[in-house]
Each structure stands twice: as structure tokens, then as C-alpha cells.
Design a protein around this motif. Sequence first.
Motif, PDB file in Angstrom:
ATOM      1  N   SER A 122      62.699   2.082 105.588  1.00  0.00           N
ATOM      2  CA  SER A 122      61.647   1.039 105.520  1.00  0.00           C
ATOM      3  C   SER A 122      60.880   0.883 106.989  1.00  0.00           C
ATOM      4  CB  SER A 122      62.543  -0.303 105.131  1.00  0.00           C
ATOM      5  OG  SER A 122      63.321  -0.472 106.254  1.00  0.00           O
ATOM      6  N   ALA A 123      61.783   1.035 107.949  1.00  0.00           N
ATOM      7  CA  ALA A 123      60.800   0.973 109.532  1.00  0.00           C
ATOM      8  C   ALA A 123      59.909   2.223 109.548  1.00  0.00           C
ATOM      9  CB  ALA A 123      62.050   0.800 110.315  1.00  0.00           C
ATOM     10  N   ARG A 124      60.218   3.247 109.155  1.00  0.00           N
ATOM     11  CA  ARG A 124      59.572   4.520 108.989  1.00  0.00           C
ATOM     12  C   ARG A 124      58.103   4.251 108.409  1.00  0.00           C
ATOM     13  NH1 ARG A 124      62.138   9.602 106.674  1.00  0.00           N
ATOM     14  NH2 ARG A 124      63.952   9.120 107.948  1.00  0.00           N
ATOM     15  N   GLU A 125      58.144   3.484 107.535  1.00  0.00           N
ATOM     16  CA  GLU A 125      56.744   3.208 106.616  1.00  0.00           C
ATOM     17  C   GLU A 125      55.973   2.267 107.550  1.00  0.00           C
ATOM     18  OE1 GLU A 125      57.934   1.689 103.078  1.00  0.00           O
ATOM     19  OE2 GLU A 125      58.944   3.690 102.100  1.00  0.00           O
ATOM     20  N   ARG A 126      56.622   1.539 108.392  1.00  0.00           N
ATOM     21  CA  ARG A 126      55.491   0.674 109.205  1.00  0.00           C
ATOM     22  C   ARG A 126      55.272   1.478 110.508  1.00  0.00           C
ATOM     23  NH1 ARG A 126      58.055  -4.155 110.752  1.00  0.00           N
ATOM     24  NH2 ARG A 126      60.321  -3.545 110.502  1.00  0.00           N
ATOM     25  N   LEU A 127      55.682   2.234 110.772  1.00  0.00           N
ATOM     26  CA  LEU A 127      55.177   3.073 112.088  1.00  0.00           C
ATOM     27  C   LEU A 127      53.991   3.627 112.170  1.00  0.00           C
ATOM     28  CD1 LEU A 127      56.222   3.945 114.959  1.00  0.00           C
ATOM     29  CD2 LEU A 127      56.820   6.059 113.973  1.00  0.00           C
ATOM     30  N   PRO A 162      61.226  19.445 110.760  1.00  0.00           N
ATOM     31  CA  PRO A 162      62.258  19.336 109.568  1.00  0.00           C
ATOM     32  C   PRO A 162      61.910  18.132 109.074  1.00  0.00           C
ATOM     33  CG  PRO A 162      63.569  20.002 111.647  1.00  0.00           C
ATOM     34  CD  PRO A 162      62.098  19.811 112.150  1.00  0.00           C
ATOM     35  N   VAL A 163      61.306  16.984 109.682  1.00  0.00           N
ATOM     36  CA  VAL A 163      61.030  15.864 109.049  1.00  0.00           C
ATOM     37  C   VAL A 163      59.704  15.656 109.756  1.00  0.00           C
ATOM     38  CG1 VAL A 163      61.347  13.148 108.375  1.00  0.00           C
ATOM     39  CG2 VAL A 163      63.334  14.779 108.537  1.00  0.00           C
ATOM     40  N   PRO A 164      58.463  16.024 108.890  1.00  0.00           N
ATOM     41  CA  PRO A 164      57.177  15.861 109.531  1.00  0.00           C
ATOM     42  C   PRO A 164      56.721  14.370 109.802  1.00  0.00           C
ATOM     43  CG  PRO A 164      57.092  17.485 107.929  1.00  0.00           C
ATOM     44  CD  PRO A 164      58.510  16.586 107.773  1.00  0.00           C
ATOM     45  N   VAL A 165      55.922  14.035 110.844  1.00  0.00           N
ATOM     46  CA  VAL A 165      55.324  12.723 111.034  1.00  0.00           C
ATOM     47  C   VAL A 165      53.973  12.902 110.155  1.00  0.00           C
ATOM     48  CG1 VAL A 165      54.528  11.129 112.336  1.00  0.00           C
ATOM     49  CG2 VAL A 165      56.447  12.381 113.239  1.00  0.00           C
ATOM     50  N   PRO A 166      53.921  12.249 108.888  1.00  0.00           N
ATOM     51  CA  PRO A 166      52.508  12.500 108.210  1.00  0.00           C
ATOM     52  C   PRO A 166      51.245  12.240 108.923  1.00  0.00           C
ATOM     53  CG  PRO A 166      54.399  11.113 106.958  1.00  0.00           C
ATOM     54  CD  PRO A 166      54.680  11.271 108.666  1.00  0.00           C
ATOM     55  N   ALA A 167      50.358  12.842 108.519  1.00  0.00           N
ATOM     56  CA  ALA A 167      49.070  12.953 109.283  1.00  0.00           C
ATOM     57  C   ALA A 167      48.504  11.441 109.007  1.00  0.00           C
ATOM     58  CB  ALA A 167      48.058  13.845 108.895  1.00  0.00           C
ATOM     59  N   GLU A 168      48.759  10.875 108.158  1.00  0.00           N
ATOM     60  CA  GLU A 168      48.275   9.604 107.566  1.00  0.00           C
ATOM     61  C   GLU A 168      48.642   8.238 108.320  1.00  0.00           C
ATOM     62  OE1 GLU A 168      50.963  10.454 104.109  1.00  0.00           O
ATOM     63  OE2 GLU A 168      49.537  11.591 105.494  1.00  0.00           O
TER      64      GLU A 168
END
Length: 292
Positions: free
Chosen positions: A91-96, A129-135
Motif C-alpha cells: 500500500s505504501a509502495r503504490e503511493r511512492l 529483482p523488484v523493478p521500480v516501475p517507470a510510471e
Amino acid sequence: MDLSSDLGTIGIWSAGLHSDDPHLRGEIGEAAAELEELGFSALWIGGSPGLAAAAHVLEATRRVAVGTSILSIWDHEAADVAAGYAALAPSARERLVLGLGVSHTALTPRYARPYSAMRDYLTALDDAPVPVPAEQRVLAALGPKMAGLARDRAAGAIPYLVTTDHTARTRELVGDDAFLAPEVNVVLDTDLGRARDTARSFLALYLALPNYTNNLLRLGFAEDDFKDNGSDRLVDALFALGDEQRIRDRMDEYVAAGADHLAVQVVVPQGKERIRSLARPQWRELAQILPL
């Protein structure tokens, strides 16, 4: 998260939202929570924060987007950033929003080939391994090459210390679909002479950094505009100064020039640590006068 449509128009930029002093963590968390309740749509952590600073602000809030503005690629290895991103709760990752920049030659001895270094850094984030999405990545793009990279390898650009003319030029470079969120400096003071003095005191640091002055020269300013910490012409172009109506009008000018979102930094007339302050009274005032 679609930054252009989901982030809203007004966020707060503050270097005071992170500190190495553990005694300030509680105050920072309280300030972040208040900013969320005031209705600001994003909190931009200034002063070259790492992922730990973002994690703390994310923990203190529930809904608001939290951005790093601007994480230096020289100070934080891409593998460590990706690992920090992976360690966040979903849930935090989605807000970063991961804001990245190449800093300045005067601030890092490793500074070299900034465009290539940023390109390689983004590739490392892609290959983690867990990419930081371009978006969820944005770049502190001042020049046209970095703006192109922000368009092609990230969600868009978060340029710092720029004019409305720069915003319009960057919009042309990145196209209609990219996210564009310039940082905008605000001095809440109806005495324009005093407001300009406050702005000049703040501006002195940045006029010693060639990345900023070269960008301003590209925008049509001259070396004389940098004397005495900035001509009136330069100060008025880089700051929103004055009363409520003047502040609102300046925000409208950036939006009309092509900004999707404004990262608003309140500049206050304090001592040398003013950039690290939590300007909570001024943030409350802004919440009353800006369309949140």
C-alpha cells in the motif's frame, strides 16, 4: 498510479520533511499527517532524501503521494533504492514517486557524464529483482536531453527552480502525455520589497551552481541578472511573491504553461537552516488560498 491524472494540482515541497536527527522524526510525521489532512495531494521530500525518509513519511500518512525530490543518483546506489522500494508495504509502495536527479559538480566528486549515468541508473532499476516501475519515476530535468529521458524512461519531469517559460518549453519537449511538476517557490509577504529580500537570501545558494545558472541563461537571462543574488526580473520570474491573489495568479500561470502539478516550496525569512524548516503556519495559509 497515473501521475498526470491522479496526483492533483498542488503538493508541498519541503526539505524539512526529512532529517538525520531521530528526535525530529515525531515532528516530521505530525507535519506530514497535517499536510495530508489540509488537502495537499503530494508531499515532496526535498534535500536529496533517501528511501528511508520516504518510508517514514509514507508511514505517517494514509492517502497522499510521497515523492523524493530529489534523490541523488550519486549518493544512493540503484540496487539499494530498488531494495528499499521492494521492502515497502504494497500500500505504501503504490503511493511512492521516486524523484531522481544528477545533483551538481560542486556537491559530489563523482559527478561525470550525467545523462549517461542517469540512463544507466534507470536501466539498473528496470533490471532489479523488484523493478521500480517507470510510471512511478520522475526526473529532475532542466535541459532538453534529460527532459527527453524523462519522457522515454520515466513518467515525466520534476524540474527545480524554473520559470513558466521553462515549463512551457519542457511541455513541448515531453509531449502531452508525460507528467510535468515544476517546483514553485512562494514567499507569503505582501511587502514586495521585503519578499524579494527573502527570495534573494534563499536564491544565493543556487546561483552558485552552474546547472541552474546555465539553465537560466538558456531561458534568456544574463549574467547581470545573477548579481547581488538576483535582479528583480529574475526573482519575479522564479518566485510567487505577495498577497493571496498574486500567489494564485502565479500558480495559474504555471498550469497554463503546461504543468500538471506544482510542488510548492514556502520560503521563509529565517537563518541559514530555513530550507530545513517545517513551515506549518504558512502551509495552513496556503491551504486556505489555493485550490486543493
